[in-house]
Design a protein around this motif. Structure first.
Motif, mmCIF file in Angstrom:
data_model
loop_
_atom_site.group_PDB
_atom_site.id
_atom_site.type_symbol
_atom_site.label_atom_id
_atom_site.label_comp_id
_atom_site.label_asym_id
_atom_site.label_seq_id
_atom_site.Cartn_x
_atom_site.Cartn_y
_atom_site.Cartn_z
ATOM 1 N N GLY A 190 -25.145 -48.008 26.614
ATOM 2 C CA GLY A 190 -25.594 -48.329 27.969
ATOM 3 C C GLY A 190 -25.118 -47.291 28.970
ATOM 4 N N THR A 191 -23.850 -46.897 28.867
ATOM 5 C CA THR A 191 -23.296 -45.901 29.793
ATOM 6 C C THR A 191 -24.068 -44.602 29.701
ATOM 7 O OG1 THR A 191 -21.174 -46.870 29.168
ATOM 8 C CG2 THR A 191 -21.107 -44.891 30.534
ATOM 9 N N ILE A 192 -24.310 -44.189 28.473
ATOM 10 C CA ILE A 192 -25.017 -42.914 28.276
ATOM 11 C C ILE A 192 -26.408 -42.987 28.900
ATOM 12 C CG2 ILE A 192 -26.014 -41.389 26.534
ATOM 13 C CD1 ILE A 192 -23.629 -42.028 24.748
ATOM 14 N N VAL A 193 -27.120 -44.079 28.602
ATOM 15 C CA VAL A 193 -28.487 -44.222 29.128
ATOM 16 C C VAL A 193 -28.455 -44.213 30.651
ATOM 17 C CG1 VAL A 193 -30.470 -45.756 29.287
ATOM 18 C CG2 VAL A 193 -29.345 -45.395 27.089
ATOM 19 N N ASP A 194 -27.488 -44.915 31.231
ATOM 20 C CA ASP A 194 -27.415 -44.966 32.693
ATOM 21 C C ASP A 194 -27.164 -43.585 33.288
ATOM 22 O OD1 ASP A 194 -27.902 -47.609 32.609
ATOM 23 O OD2 ASP A 194 -25.794 -48.240 32.810
ATOM 24 N N VAL A 195 -26.233 -42.870 32.682
ATOM 25 C CA VAL A 195 -25.914 -41.531 33.203
ATOM 26 C C VAL A 195 -27.131 -40.618 33.092
ATOM 27 C CG1 VAL A 195 -24.589 -39.437 32.758
ATOM 28 C CG2 VAL A 195 -23.433 -41.652 32.813
ATOM 29 N N LEU A 196 -27.789 -40.657 31.937
ATOM 30 C CA LEU A 196 -28.944 -39.772 31.747
ATOM 31 C C LEU A 196 -30.084 -40.157 32.678
ATOM 32 C CD1 LEU A 196 -29.188 -39.203 27.875
ATOM 33 C CD2 LEU A 196 -28.032 -37.847 29.595
ATOM 34 N N THR A 235 -31.257 -40.027 38.328
ATOM 35 C CA THR A 235 -32.020 -38.851 38.762
ATOM 36 C C THR A 235 -31.326 -38.094 39.877
ATOM 37 O OG1 THR A 235 -33.257 -40.353 40.161
ATOM 38 C CG2 THR A 235 -34.293 -39.679 38.090
ATOM 39 N N SER A 236 -30.335 -38.712 40.512
ATOM 40 C CA SER A 236 -29.703 -38.011 41.633
ATOM 41 C C SER A 236 -28.771 -36.906 41.146
ATOM 42 C CB SER A 236 -28.943 -38.996 42.517
ATOM 43 O OG SER A 236 -27.779 -39.425 41.849
ATOM 44 N N LEU A 268 -28.190 -24.286 48.483
ATOM 45 C CA LEU A 268 -28.934 -24.829 47.363
ATOM 46 C C LEU A 268 -30.024 -25.737 47.908
ATOM 47 C CD1 LEU A 268 -25.918 -25.732 45.086
ATOM 48 C CD2 LEU A 268 -27.388 -23.743 44.957
ATOM 49 N N ALA A 269 -31.174 -25.689 47.306
ATOM 50 C CA ALA A 269 -32.272 -26.515 47.798
ATOM 51 C C ALA A 269 -33.122 -27.001 46.650
ATOM 52 C CB ALA A 269 -33.116 -25.732 48.791
ATOM 53 N N GLN A 270 -33.722 -28.159 46.843
ATOM 54 C CA GLN A 270 -34.535 -28.764 45.785
ATOM 55 C C GLN A 270 -35.962 -28.251 45.820
ATOM 56 O OE1 GLN A 270 -33.843 -30.639 43.343
ATOM 57 N NE2 GLN A 270 -31.906 -31.695 43.760
ATOM 58 N N THR A 271 -36.180 -26.977 46.058
ATOM 59 C CA THR A 271 -37.557 -26.489 46.140
ATOM 60 C C THR A 271 -38.139 -26.290 44.761
ATOM 61 O OG1 THR A 271 -36.737 -24.252 46.256
ATOM 62 C CG2 THR A 271 -37.240 -25.360 48.329
#
Lengths: 711, 711
Positions: free
Chosen positions: B557-563, B566-567, B708-711
């Motif tokens: 569960g931890t792994i799935v949550d971390v992966l 999206t932030s 840094l930018a999310q372009t």
């Protein structure tokens, strides 16, 4: 080999050269900066402008290196040209005088004496003053760039161009010469292994460039042989040095030749333009198999040479008579000089005999391309073709083999020449003279290549149309050189021959002569990658342990004792706070600290004491005094030394489970000297050094481990 | 720039291209092998023979890459030759028909329509199917070799030769093509970033080699642009691919030209032999200042181009009218296609106008060197000189500028041509077509170089003797190309021009067009060294923290949550045992583990379960499914996963105090993707990734940090 066998063969006992041994006598260079507090403070103090200035002085130094190398090349060229001119002129006059009246043996003696005299000068210098100058100097430069410290490799001395370039570079970039005992107090920033290596690369490139008139070839040579990390700025500086060197040589030669400003003669060794006679005869598809055969043939002499070198070095006198063997292995300089002179005299005698008994007369061309045409017993208007090959500087012989029109040589002349010259070259290589293997290889290759072309033209219908002998001479030269020297990538630029041939050579030849040389000397040379099958080895198995560590604040007595211990003789010491590693300090740094008595107690009592600076380390670089020369009193032994600001606080470390290829990659890519192995709590468990990695190599049956020896 | 300003200028809002930004959208490639247990077991199981086989298959693949690249080059060459032939033949017939009767506007329309039609085909493919194929592809390959993942960079598509080579290499070496949905089940060992990069280098080199007929140039290009670690075996394989590529191209072209077996035509782009007319006119000392001036001049157009590119991209419509701007920034493919067609039509119109209004008539030479001589309004036996430059394929134009005898062009023609062509080239660069900047640069440079030579001959006494215009055309081409493209070391081999000129270009030009391109795209490109003044920064300051770590045995569960988060979207996770780091695992590995449900509980219950093998990871490479596509049930979330044998147990680590240059050197030399920063007890305190290092660069006033930018 027991010493009994030795004495039976009449050879004195020799240091056991063996390719299965790894010598412990070679130290490593440190291409990883010690980023201690002093260094970091200096870097942080330095302004943006300061860095610009450093960058500019790097360029200036490279320019200087190029200029001086070019100048040296120019002097050598003029000297060789004139001496050879005098020699051949005198001998030619003499031969012509005695051809008719008889008594050519006097000419022979004259030639032999002249040859020996020239060789003697060189041999005396090498044997008595600088034993390191023997050979071509290329293996030494290779090792230096690889990170092995070869004693006196870049000290002032004569030598072939590549070596001269490297020596100039080492001198100029350090702003001083220890041989000349002169310190100009400039370029002090560059007094460390990392910077010095870069300049030596540039110098080597400038040397190659001056010798061949090919700056790009010079750059490639440096990169191929030395650099593991491709740095574009460095490459540019190397290129700059190469260009300046070629340019300087050209410029001064053009003045010497009374054509100032005409920069058309590219390098020392100039084999003439090929466009008109070879390249324009386009290569054909069906020629490629022939070139492959030639490529393979270039290997066989190598194998033979390899075999005979091994024989010579390891098992004494099979190829040569006992007499030669004795001379070779006796290290008394005067005997070495005598051997060199003997070889020179034998060369002259053999050459003379070959010319004398040859009856290959060729008509003198209208363009008079021969520099010293010998008529001898030929009819008027003809010259002795064998003399073109033997009675000439090797450069000129190569040129005539490349360019003379078909029919200039008959096959018998060429076969005899190839054989004789090959044996003479084998003997010469390894003499006490500063002689390379480069030009002889080219000459031998050109000779058998031309022979091949002639035979091909003879046995194939309509062969004379397409089998231009000059083309095959070029191919033969490339094959032979590639087989022996194996700096094939640079060669493709130097000789502008690029064909499948080169690839074939690469695939069939296991190693070049220089590599054999390096192996026989048991140098801990690091190749580009760890052996493929070494994944099962880990850092734990290859590292040296236990490791002598120091505390951050360590007793002077302990340090002196550790440094004085000749049985271990370590050069790098991890610094630990009780549980974990916190730094790495070098023997050389400790020596400087001891010399300046940087002890905690003294610092406390004399508060005004001058703080030790980077300059003090740089002044001592690269020849730090031995520990024995530093006097530490009994009282001082009880003092403490604070290593904090002198140690490298962030040495690279690896866990014990790291595989050998991984350790190797880190070590090689970063040019390390010591790599600390730690456990999961960052405690020091071992130290990996060059010899731990160089020890493993791929033999015929997989991974083999070499023995370490104190040779 | 606010969006108000934008709308005022009539430009649609554009993604903010900015050289001070660093885009977060680019992922990194991992050029450091994950040496986990599976990998080590495979390596240890593999015999010596196995490694030999791998080595041989590497050579075979490189041979295949070279062969296919050469074949593609051959097809392109024949296609271009024929299409251009048809086009020019039709237009020439038409012009000749209408010259006398009037109504040349019909010819103009015909030309424009033909041009547009050809361009349309290319533009449609690019705009609708593969946006990544726009431009020359060279910046993309540069980034890929540097370690930046450019989406779809090596997917199947058309493009210039260098790109084609890279694409072929990526396909062949992986033994499958995702575009073609075909898996040949071979070469599975090579399915990882490290190996793939090596083959892509070879492919790029093969492409350059086929384009220029210069294998050594191809190798140098690959090394200069891509490799940071100079590996001799790799270099040899690259060289091999280059040779095979040149050879294949030659071989098939020789068959096409009905001269089978004649391998004399080296590459696609062949500017003819210089020996006869340029090189043999030796360079003179007093010409060097002139070349330096030309080198500096090669920079000015670059500065202008740089400036105009910046203007175009950042500030909208100054150089171009609003209309063009709208077309450029509208991302609707059909408009892109229309712009490309418009440019083609305008090019034809301008060319036509130039030819029409020119009255530079030259006599037809006896050797008929012009391929499509246009008589137009010239007298019989003469041809329009402007047409030679405009009414021709660019390669042919360059060739005639280099080789045509003095007097073939008048200065006014050349000036007009240079100016017009320059503006057209600026416009074309950045279009939606697969077009490079290479040949246009050469053409512009050759034109102004020849102009320079002509003027020089005119203003100097006796100038016509030594100021051979063809020589200056060559110099101009080199200067212009060096100024714009800046792959100058490879160029010295490609064009065989090596003079001080090249150095000057290097010193005066801050960066090439490709670098500007890369910067504008905000790609996190790692240069060769950290900025000089960055020693005061340490790993602590540049690293990302806090770091998401996993335990060796972690809850699914931890792994799935971390992966799924999206932030953060991390790609590498240190694995820790309570106190210290014990490994590093990648997102892609975790995804494969989750997909195959490698849970501890399942393994216990189904003892016969197939163990996960390296093959499973390789099959998923390089496009691992997103975490969203993997279904994990609520029960499974409670399971545990044992990462021990899948993580890399010996990731490289550095202490927090390590200086930025030191971190940079490690990162760059080893091609890392994640570098773990640890404290003195080996606890993870941070993670350094590519963007942390690429962020710092030297501005005009010292070190600057990019956003840094999310372009």
């Amino acid at each position: 080999m027991t010493s009994d066998e030795d004495s039976v063969r009449g050879c004195p006992k020799e240091i056991p050269h063996n390719e299965k041994l790894l010598s412990l006598k070679y130290e490593s260079l440190d291409y990883d900066n010690s980023e201690n507090q002093l260094f970091l403070e200096e870097e942080r103090r330095m302004s943006f402008l300061g860095f610009k200035c450093l960058e500019i002085s790097r360029w200036v130094i490279c320019g200087l290196i190029g200029f001086l190398t070019g100048l040296i090349a120019c002097c050598i060229d003029i000297a060789v040209e004139n001496l050879a001119g005098v020699k051949y002129y005198v001998v030619k006059q003499n031969i012509e005088k005695f051809t008719e009246v008889g008594g050519l043996s006097i000419s022979l003696i004259l030639w032999a004496v002249l040859n020996s005299a020239f060789v003697m000068v060189g041999a005396v210098i090498v044997a008595f003053f600088e034993p390191g100058a023997a050979g071509s100097g290329i293996p030494q430069i290779k090792c230096y760039l690889n990170g092995v410290k070869i004693p006196r490799v870049v000290r002032l001395k004569e030598g072939p161009m590549i070596h001269s370039g490297a020596v100039v570079a080492a001198g100029v970039s350090q702003g001083r010469s220890t041989s000349l005992k002169k310190d100009f107090k400039i370029f002090e920033y560059f007094r460390r292994d990392t910077e010095k290596r870069d300049f030596v690369s540039a110098g080597a490139a400038a040397g190659v460039s001056a010798a061949f008139g090919a700056p790009v070839g010079g750059v490639l040579f440096s990169l191929e042989e030395g650099a593991s990390f491709w740095n574009q700025m460095l490459t540019w500086r190397i290129f700059f040095a190469s260009m300046i060197s070629t340019f300087t040589l050209n410029f001064f030669l053009s003045i010497y030749n009374n054509k100032p400003g005409d920069l058309s003669s590219p390098g020392l060794i100039n084999f003439g333009r090929f466009e008109s006679d070879v390249s324009s005869v386009a290569y054909n598809l069906y020629e490629i198999p022939l070139f492959i055969v030639m490529g393979a043939a270039g290997k066989s002499p190598l194998l033979f040479l390899d075999f005979s070198t091994l024989l010579l070095v390891n098992y004494g006198a099979i190829l040569k008579c006992v007499c030669v063997c004795v001379l070779r292995y006796v290290h008394r300089p005067c005997l070495q000089v005598m051997e060199a002179m003997l070889v020179a005299a034998v060369t002259a005698t053999v050459s003379f005999a070959m010319i004398y008994f040859s009856n290959d007369c060729q008509p003198l061309g209208p363009d008079q391309s021969e520099d010293y045409p010998l008529q001898l017993f030929c009819a008027d208007g003809e010259y002795n073709s064998m003399a073109t090959a033997f009675f000439n500087t090797p450069e000129r012989s190569v040129r005539s083999l490349f360019h003379n029109p078909p029919g200039s040589y008959n096959p018998l002349t060429l076969s005899l020449f190839t054989l004789t010259y090959f044996f003479l070259a084998c003997w010469t290589y390894g003499l006490t003279v500063s002689a390379g293997v480069f030009i002889p290889s080219l000459l031998i290759g050109a000779a058998w290549g031309r022979l091949f072309g002639i035979l091909l033209a003879a046995i194939t219908p309509n062969g004379s149309v397409w089998a231009v002998p000059g083309k095959y001479a070029l191919m033969g030269a490339a094959a032979q050189l590639g087989g022996i020297v194996r700096m094939t990538l640079s060669l493709t630029v130097i000789t502008t021959v690029y064909t499948v041939l080169i690839i074939v050579i690469h695939l069939v030849v296991p190693q070049g002569l220089y590599d054999i040389h390096i192996k026989l000397q048991s140098v801990p040379f690091l190749h580009l990658e760890a052996p493929a099958t070494s994944h099962w080895l880990t850092a734990r198995e290859v590292m040296g342990a236990p490791v002598t560590c120091f505390n951050r604040i360590e007793k002077v007595g302990t340090i002196v004792d550790v440094l004085s211990n000749t049985s271990t003789n370590h050069n790098g010491f991890p610094v630990v706070v009780p549980v974990a590693i916190c730094g790495l300090i070098l023997r050389s740094q400790l020596i400087v600290l001891l010399k300046h008595k940087v002890f905690v107690e003294l610092a406390r009592s004399r508060l005004t004491q001058r703080k030790l600076q980077l300059k003090d380390f740089r002044d001592a670089y690269p020849r730090f005094p031995p520990i024995q020369s530093i006097h530490v009193s009994q009282d001082e032994r009880e003092c403490m030394m604070d290593l904090t600001e002198f140690m490298n606080p962030t040495p690279y470390t690896v866990p014990q489970e790291t595989s050998l290829p991984r350790v190797f990659k880190l070590f090689r890519a970063l040019g390390l000297r010591h790599l600390v192995v730690v456990d999961s709590e960052n405690r020091v468990v071992g130290l990996v050094t060059r010899k731990d990695l160089a020890r493993y190599h791929l033999g015929k049956h997989g991974l083999e481990e070499m023995q370490l020896a104190q040779t």
